[in-house]
Design an enzyme around this catalytic site. Structure first.
Site, PDB file in Angstrom:
ATOM      1  N   CYS A  95      -0.093   4.197  -8.914  1.00  0.00           N
ATOM      2  CA  CYS A  95      -1.294   3.962  -8.125  1.00  0.00           C
ATOM      3  C   CYS A  95      -1.808   2.565  -8.447  1.00  0.00           C
ATOM      4  CB  CYS A  95      -2.348   5.018  -8.441  1.00  0.00           C
ATOM      5  SG  CYS A  95      -3.826   4.787  -7.453  1.00  0.00           S
ATOM      6  N   GLY A  96      -1.812   1.708  -7.433  1.00  0.00           N
ATOM      7  CA  GLY A  96      -2.213   0.312  -7.648  1.00  0.00           C
ATOM      8  C   GLY A  96      -3.709   0.177  -7.860  1.00  0.00           C
ATOM      9  N   HIS A  97      -4.492   0.794  -6.973  1.00  0.00           N
ATOM     10  CA  HIS A  97      -5.946   0.652  -7.146  1.00  0.00           C
ATOM     11  C   HIS A  97      -6.362   1.321  -8.455  1.00  0.00           C
ATOM     12  CE1 HIS A  97      -6.987   4.869  -6.058  1.00  0.00           C
ATOM     13  NE2 HIS A  97      -8.090   4.569  -6.688  1.00  0.00           N
ATOM     14  N   HIS A 133       2.668   9.172   2.368  1.00  0.00           N
ATOM     15  CA  HIS A 133       1.623   8.203   2.723  1.00  0.00           C
ATOM     16  C   HIS A 133       2.004   7.546   4.058  1.00  0.00           C
ATOM     17  CE1 HIS A 133       0.915   8.514  -1.614  1.00  0.00           C
ATOM     18  NE2 HIS A 133      -0.249   7.918  -1.445  1.00  0.00           N
ATOM     19  N   ASP A 185      -7.374   5.880   2.148  1.00  0.00           N
ATOM     20  CA  ASP A 185      -7.601   4.976   1.021  1.00  0.00           C
ATOM     21  C   ASP A 185      -8.640   3.934   1.417  1.00  0.00           C
ATOM     22  OD1 ASP A 185      -7.437   3.282  -1.165  1.00  0.00           O
ATOM     23  OD2 ASP A 185      -5.273   3.548  -1.379  1.00  0.00           O
ATOM     24  N   CYS A 213      -4.728  -0.123  -0.835  1.00  0.00           N
ATOM     25  CA  CYS A 213      -3.651   0.676  -1.433  1.00  0.00           C
ATOM     26  C   CYS A 213      -2.624  -0.242  -2.115  1.00  0.00           C
ATOM     27  CB  CYS A 213      -2.965   1.572  -0.393  1.00  0.00           C
ATOM     28  SG  CYS A 213      -1.868   2.784  -1.151  1.00  0.00           S
ATOM     29  N   GLY A 214      -2.614  -0.179  -3.428  1.00  0.00           N
ATOM     30  CA  GLY A 214      -1.721  -1.057  -4.181  1.00  0.00           C
ATOM     31  C   GLY A 214      -0.255  -0.753  -3.948  1.00  0.00           C
ATOM     32  N   THR A 215       0.100   0.528  -3.966  1.00  0.00           N
ATOM     33  CA  THR A 215       1.508   0.867  -3.736  1.00  0.00           C
ATOM     34  C   THR A 215       1.862   0.674  -2.260  1.00  0.00           C
ATOM     35  OG1 THR A 215       0.840   3.202  -3.609  1.00  0.00           O
ATOM     36  CG2 THR A 215       1.755   2.448  -5.698  1.00  0.00           C
TER      37      THR A 215
END
Ligand code: PYC
Length: 316
Positions: A88-90, A214, A238, A242-244
């Site tokens: 999870c990027g965020h 997603h 999101d 969304c980082g990913t």
């Protein structure tokens, strides 16, 4: 009465609930092994701390665990209202800002073991308005495009999307014909959910038959290089870019020759927050780096009374 300490932050509007102590003992081994124990034996904890009434569909949980890899300072398992995330990027930006707020990390680079690989998070010097460094770059695991422009029938129309990996599986669509704006969230959610179901029905998946959970809908914007709406596995969108998801987008751009090594890409979320992304080739692999800011917003203890009929959270 069970008491579970937490620290909440948000990254571009998307919340992360960081947890560590008073969590189930997940034993030893890699973070991927711990995730499997979490999923199989302690899923009630996920629901307790994340689902209503103590949490919400939007919240992402981040359970800090001991890393197995000796080069890592932290290990983390991410989860949401319906299950578990690979990366999870965020959330990684969120936990770094939270650890910074707690005085546990100083500006510098930290290695974090996740269930899908090791990421590197760099906390940048300079204080946010809260007085603690809160700007973070996440060097993600390798990302790649798996399938290009896969046609899909949804609601009587045909859309095309790339299937890409950025730490989770994404289907990325441009020709959806919808307005990507906060005024149109219901339609965006509805259509993205139909896409997700149509992908399942058509048997379209990521590598090794992994589910694409997603969906990303893109549109142009004068405020960044692109704007996106991202639908997460539990049907919440999101609030961050969304980082990913941005990593998956960068992988597709790079594969198309539309983004060069080291070039900056600005991805805006449907609510207006922006991540900056870059890709770098490393030993033949495409490594995305995502930069954003997170803000702490609540800290305390969740209370679970053993007599509470909703002590385990509302599971749907
Ligand atoms: O930032 O990677 C992300 C993410 C995944 C799901 C929600 N946020």
């Amino acid at each position: 009465m069970k008491r579970i300490p937490f620290l909440d932050s948000h990254t571009g509007g998307e919340p992360t609930r960081m947890l560590e102590s008073d969590a189930p003992d997940l034993g030893s081994g890699s973070v991927a092994e711990k995730l499997e124990r979490f999923r199989s034996h302690h899923d009630t904890f996920r629901s307790q701390v994340l689902n209503e009434p103590r949490g919400s569909d939007v919240l992402v949980g981040a359970l800090l665990v001991a890393p197995n890899d000796p080069s890592c300072q932290f290990g983390v398992i991410y989860f949401n209202n319906v299950g578990y995330l690979g990366m999870c990027g965020h959330g990684t930006i969120g936990i770094m800002a939270s650890l910074s707020y707690q005085g546990r990390v100083k500006p510098g680079t930290y290695r974090i073991e996740t269930p899908v690989g090791i990421v590197e998070a760099t906390l940048h010097a300079g204080n946010g308005s809260g007085g603690y460094p809160n700007r973070v770059s996440v060097r993600n695991i390798p990302a790649y495009r798996y399938l290009k422009q896969v046609a899909l029938e949804v609601d009587g129309k045909t859309v095309h999307g790339d299937v890409a990996w950025g730490g989770n599986w994404f289907y990325l669509v441009h020709d959806h014909g919808l307005e990507v704006s906060p005024q149109n969230l219901e339609e965006l959610t509805d259509f993205s959910w139909k896409i997700r179901k149509a992908l399942q029905e058509a048997g379209i998946s990521g590598a090794n038959h992994q589910e694409i959970d997603h969906v990303e809908l893109f549109s142009p914007t004068p405020e960044a290089d692109s704007r996106s709406f991202v639908l997460c596995p539990g049907k919440a969108y999101d609030r961050s870019p969304c980082g990913t998801g941005t990593s998956a987008k960068l992988a597709c751009l790079f594969a198309d020759g539309s983004l060069q090594d080291g070039q900056t890409w600005k991805q805006q979320s449907v609510v207006g927050s922006v991540f900056e992304g870059q890709v770098h080739m490393d030993h033949g692999q495409m490594i995305p780096t995502i930069t954003g800011e997170a803000w702490v917003m609540a800290e305390g203890k969740l209370l679970v009374d053993e007599r509470d009929p909703f002590g385990e959270g509302i599971r749907i």
